[in-house]
Design a protein around this motif. Structure first.
Motif, short mmCIF file in Angstrom:
data_model
loop_
_atom_site.label_atom_id
_atom_site.label_comp_id
_atom_site.label_asym_id
_atom_site.label_seq_id
_atom_site.Cartn_x
_atom_site.Cartn_y
_atom_site.Cartn_z
N ALA A 1 18.33 24.40 41.92
CA ALA A 1 19.76 24.06 41.81
C ALA A 1 20.63 25.21 42.29
CB ALA A 1 20.09 23.70 40.36
N THR A 2 20.22 26.45 42.03
CA THR A 2 21.00 27.59 42.49
C THR A 2 20.84 27.84 43.99
OG1 THR A 2 19.17 29.06 41.88
CG2 THR A 2 20.93 28.72 40.26
N ARG A 3 19.69 27.45 44.55
CA ARG A 3 19.46 27.68 45.97
C ARG A 3 19.96 26.54 46.86
NH1 ARG A 3 13.15 29.39 45.04
NH2 ARG A 3 13.56 31.39 43.99
N ALA A 4 20.18 25.39 46.26
CA ALA A 4 20.57 24.22 47.06
C ALA A 4 21.82 24.45 47.89
CB ALA A 4 20.74 23.01 46.14
N PRO A 5 22.89 25.11 47.39
CA PRO A 5 24.07 25.32 48.24
C PRO A 5 23.79 26.17 49.47
CG PRO A 5 24.63 25.62 45.93
CD PRO A 5 23.15 25.51 45.99
N LEU A 6 22.72 26.96 49.44
CA LEU A 6 22.39 27.80 50.59
C LEU A 6 21.56 27.09 51.64
CD1 LEU A 6 21.47 31.10 48.70
CD2 LEU A 6 23.65 30.51 49.77
N LEU A 7 21.02 25.93 51.30
CA LEU A 7 20.13 25.23 52.24
C LEU A 7 20.82 24.84 53.55
CD1 LEU A 7 17.97 22.96 49.90
CD2 LEU A 7 17.29 25.03 51.14
#
Length: 313
Positions: free
Chosen positions: A29-35
């Motif tokens: 969930a924390t990495r999803a915006p960086l995908l």
């Protein structure tokens, strides 16, 4: 004497455990915006590099697309043995070493001056940083036409005012002309790095050295320079990464003539003028590998600087 008893802690029920997200789910969930940014970076950098790597193993001339065939590492052998390409490698080394060393020395002098308090220091600092903010092509055009032009250039204008000669700077000293424009542009970068290093010195140690009778030169040699060693290394490594890949100044000022063609310009010639896609791709891959090696050392220096700052804190 009374005994105290603690009530047993009730274990969370199954429904509560199911409602709590797992650690892996929270990480995603924390990495999803960086995908999206990661996908975009892979699409615009890694995929073209993979394509370049594949093309480098082919004898591929754009004028004869039907004659292309797989040749293995022969293009890399041609890059390392071709006289013109080897000369461009040597030119790249000379250009990089000269620009980085001159920028470091001038940047250190300017950083030492800006480390002192004087009226208008903020304005002077802004003016000294300005060359680094100029677009590289615009900076090269500025030096070529405003300074180097033999008819109306500023340098020959000053020489004419004092009765000096009127040289053609680009024709007489082509490599030096490119180096001076790059030194002018990269000195502010070195100055900022070294100024940050100067402002992180232990002032109590310097005051103690002055109390013991040490002069400015002794403090500079025995305290300042050892403290700046990591910052000098970082500036040299980062500057080398960019200067090795420099294309704008060579293309704009000399168009690669008069012995100023570095490796990036030779790659451009091989690809866009000779249409040798395979040979140009092999040379480009070697440039990338060299840049990665230098960047690896730069990252190690940055990591050591962070560890030192954490240790001081």
């Amino acid at each position: 004497m009374t005994a105290t008893t603690t009530a047993p802690v009730a274990a969370p029920d199954v429904s509560t455990r199911l409602r709590q997200p797992s650690a892996r789910l929270r990480a995603w969930a924390t990495r999803a915006p960086l995908l999206p940014a990661l996908i975009f970076m892979i699409a615009v950098t890694q995929l073209p590099f993979v394509a370049t790597l594949v093309i480098s193993f082919f004898d591929w001339n754009a004028l004869y697309p039907d004659a292309r065939h797989f040749t293995g590492f022969s293009n890399y052998g041609d890059v390392l043995t071709d006289p013109d390409l080897r000369k461009s490698v040597w030119t790249t080394i000379l250009l990089t070493v000269a620009v980085v060393l001159a920028s470091l020395v001038l940047g250190l002098v300017l950083a030492l001056l800006l480390d002192r308090r004087f009226k208008g220091r903020g304005v002077v600092r802004t003016l000294l940083i300005a060359p680094f903010l100029v677009v590289p092509v615009a900076a090269a055009l500025l030096w070529k036409h405003v300074l180097y032009n033999p008819e109306y250039g500023l340098l020959n204008g000053l020489l004419h005012y004092v009765g000096g000669p009127q040289p053609d700077w680009i024709s007489n000293t082509p490599l030096l002309a490119v180096e001076l424009s790059l030194v002018w542009q990269w000195t502010p970068f070195m100055m900022l790095i070294l100024l940050a290093g100067l402002q992180s010195r232990d002032q109590q140690q310097i005051e103690a050295a002055r109390v013991d009778g040490a002069g400015d030169w002794q403090i500079f040699v025995h305290l300042t320079l050892p403290h700046l060693r990591r910052y000098l290394e970082l500036g040299a490594l980062l500057g080398s990464i960019y200067i090795v890949q420099n294309f704008d100044a060579v293309f704009t000022i000399t168009s690669g003539g008069l012995g100023t063609a570095n490796l990036p310009y030779t790659v451009y010639q091989s690809f866009y003028q000779a249409h040798e896609n395979g040979l140009a791709s092999a040379a480009g891959v070697l440039v990338v590998i060299g840049s990665i090696i230098i960047a690896t050392f730069a990252l190690r220096v940055v990591s050591s600087l962070f560890r030192e700052e954490v240790g001081r804190a």
